[in-house]
Write a protein that holds these residues in place. Structure first.
Motif, PDB file in Angstrom:
ATOM      1  N   LEU A   1     -44.787  30.197  59.534  1.00  0.00           N
ATOM      2  CA  LEU A   1     -43.347  30.074  59.747  1.00  0.00           C
ATOM      3  C   LEU A   1     -42.587  31.045  58.855  1.00  0.00           C
ATOM      4  O   LEU A   1     -42.938  31.242  57.685  1.00  0.00           O
ATOM      5  N   SER A   2     -41.521  31.613  59.403  1.00  0.00           N
ATOM      6  CA  SER A   2     -40.614  32.383  58.560  1.00  0.00           C
ATOM      7  C   SER A   2     -39.726  31.409  57.793  1.00  0.00           C
ATOM      8  O   SER A   2     -39.518  30.266  58.215  1.00  0.00           O
ATOM      9  N   ASP A   3     -39.189  31.849  56.666  1.00  0.00           N
ATOM     10  CA  ASP A   3     -38.325  30.969  55.872  1.00  0.00           C
ATOM     11  C   ASP A   3     -37.117  30.466  56.660  1.00  0.00           C
ATOM     12  O   ASP A   3     -36.744  29.289  56.528  1.00  0.00           O
ATOM     13  N   PRO A   4     -36.466  31.311  57.488  1.00  0.00           N
ATOM     14  CA  PRO A   4     -35.339  30.778  58.272  1.00  0.00           C
ATOM     15  C   PRO A   4     -35.756  29.664  59.230  1.00  0.00           C
ATOM     16  O   PRO A   4     -34.995  28.717  59.448  1.00  0.00           O
ATOM     17  N   VAL A   5     -36.939  29.768  59.810  1.00  0.00           N
ATOM     18  CA  VAL A   5     -37.424  28.683  60.663  1.00  0.00           C
ATOM     19  C   VAL A   5     -37.660  27.439  59.822  1.00  0.00           C
ATOM     20  O   VAL A   5     -37.268  26.322  60.197  1.00  0.00           O
TER      21      VAL A   5
ATOM     22  N   ALA B   1     -47.492  32.588  64.961  1.00  0.00           N
ATOM     23  CA  ALA B   1     -46.463  33.080  64.045  1.00  0.00           C
ATOM     24  C   ALA B   1     -45.107  32.758  64.659  1.00  0.00           C
ATOM     25  O   ALA B   1     -44.825  33.155  65.793  1.00  0.00           O
ATOM     26  N   VAL B   2     -44.275  32.032  63.917  1.00  0.00           N
ATOM     27  CA  VAL B   2     -43.004  31.542  64.455  1.00  0.00           C
ATOM     28  C   VAL B   2     -41.852  32.142  63.652  1.00  0.00           C
ATOM     29  O   VAL B   2     -41.589  31.747  62.513  1.00  0.00           O
ATOM     30  N   GLY B   3     -41.198  33.109  64.268  1.00  0.00           N
ATOM     31  CA  GLY B   3     -40.044  33.765  63.653  1.00  0.00           C
ATOM     32  C   GLY B   3     -38.910  33.826  64.654  1.00  0.00           C
ATOM     33  O   GLY B   3     -38.576  32.824  65.277  1.00  0.00           O
ATOM     34  N   PRO B   4     -38.305  35.001  64.853  1.00  0.00           N
ATOM     35  CA  PRO B   4     -37.264  35.108  65.868  1.00  0.00           C
ATOM     36  C   PRO B   4     -37.876  34.944  67.261  1.00  0.00           C
ATOM     37  O   PRO B   4     -39.028  35.335  67.475  1.00  0.00           O
ATOM     38  N   PRO B   5     -37.174  34.340  68.210  1.00  0.00           N
ATOM     39  CA  PRO B   5     -35.781  33.867  68.144  1.00  0.00           C
ATOM     40  C   PRO B   5     -35.644  32.415  67.684  1.00  0.00           C
ATOM     41  O   PRO B   5     -34.557  31.850  67.755  1.00  0.00           O
ATOM     42  N   TYR B   6     -36.745  31.809  67.220  1.00  0.00           N
ATOM     43  CA  TYR B   6     -36.694  30.403  66.813  1.00  0.00           C
ATOM     44  C   TYR B   6     -35.812  30.191  65.583  1.00  0.00           C
ATOM     45  O   TYR B   6     -35.350  29.081  65.334  1.00  0.00           O
ATOM     46  N   GLU B   7     -35.589  31.248  64.822  1.00  0.00           N
ATOM     47  CA  GLU B   7     -34.862  31.111  63.562  1.00  0.00           C
ATOM     48  C   GLU B   7     -33.425  30.626  63.749  1.00  0.00           C
ATOM     49  O   GLU B   7     -32.864  29.991  62.864  1.00  0.00           O
ATOM     50  N   ARG B   8     -32.841  30.917  64.903  1.00  0.00           N
ATOM     51  CA  ARG B   8     -31.449  30.506  65.136  1.00  0.00           C
ATOM     52  C   ARG B   8     -31.339  29.360  66.136  1.00  0.00           C
ATOM     53  O   ARG B   8     -30.240  28.991  66.528  1.00  0.00           O
TER      54      ARG B   8
END
Length: 262
Positions: free
Chosen positions: A175-179, A141-148
């Motif tokens: 993946l989260s949408d921001p990623v 699961a890839v979300g924060p802190p990768y999103e920024r």
């Protein structure tokens, strides 16, 4: 060094072999006289050539020796060198594996935490080895802190992940949408180019980044306390109950997610 020397013949072996090509069947004494190989060494040299199947001994008294054809000799010498190179390659690969392990960041005694920032060399190595331990599946699961983080930073860990993964691995990326928004247009082609079976799904948001390897090991990213675009380190969990809960949570998130390429 002569060409036959490059293929593994000693100076005396080459002299004896070349002499036999000229003389035909000959005794050890004749070979010694004609080649300049000392009489005290000629039998050892001829026995060495026989062991390498470059010379045959005839049943006669005294024993006479015959050279195999140059084509056969070269093929046999080449096969020997190829085998030696394969052994060297195996040895160097083992050394490289040992060096790679020695370069991993040193964890505390309980082995539960890796400290390292996003895209850092130490975490790239740790990521490579972490995924390399997988034999069946990795769910990430890839979300924060990768999103920024920038794509350049993400690409560093993306490459380390797939370089460490065996070809027959089953990989599930959530993946989260921001990623997803930070990924380049060629991301789909990058995923498709990997030999592993890779499935990708998306959710509007993810509270934390984590992965589960083979249902036996989980790792959880620790956000950096001073930067939302960085990571402080990774907690590695091997407790069966905790890993099972992470696996269950991933399954729930995966079921709610939207397939990206499917």
């Amino acid at each position: 060094m002569t060409e036959l020397g490059e293929l593994g013949l000693s100076n005396y072996e080459e002299k004896a072999y070349r002499t036999l090509l000229v003389t035909g069947a000959a005794t050890a004494a004749t070979i010694s006289d004609a080649s300049g190989v000392p009489n005290g060494r000629v039998y050892d040299v001829l026995n060495g050539l026989r062991a390498r199947r470059l010379v045959r001994a005839q049943s006669a008294q005294p024993t006479r020796y015959v050279a195999v054809t140059p084509a056969a000799a070269v093929e046999r010498l080449l096969a020997e060198r190829a085998a030696e190179l394969r052994e060297e390659w195996t040895r160097y690969r083992d050394v490289a594996d040992a060096v790679r392990s020695n370069l991993l960041p040193t964890p505390p005694a309980d082995g539960s935490v890796w400290l390292g920032r996003l895209g850092g060399d130490e975490m790239r190595t740790a990521m490579h080895e972490h995924v390399r331990s997988a034999t069946e599946s990795v769910s990430a699961a890839v979300g924060p802190p990768y999103e920024r983080a920038s794509w350049e930073t993400l690409r560093t860990e993306f490459d380390a992940f797939f370089e460490g993964a065996r070809d027959d691995l089953d990989v599930s990326l959530l993946l989260s949408d921001p990623v997803l928004d930070s990924l380049p247009d060629e991301f789909r082609e990058l995923v498709a180019s990997k030999p592993q079976t890779v499935r990708v799904r998306c959710l509007p948001s993810l509270p934390v980044s984590f992965d589960v390897v083979d249902g036996t090991v989980a790792s959880v990213d620790i956000p950096h306390p001073q930067s939302a675009a960085d990571r402080f380190g990774v907690v590695v969990v091997t407790d069966a109950g905790v890993v099972a809960e992470f696996d269950r949570q991933f399954g729930g998130l995966w079921g709610d997610a939207v397939p990206l390429f499917e």
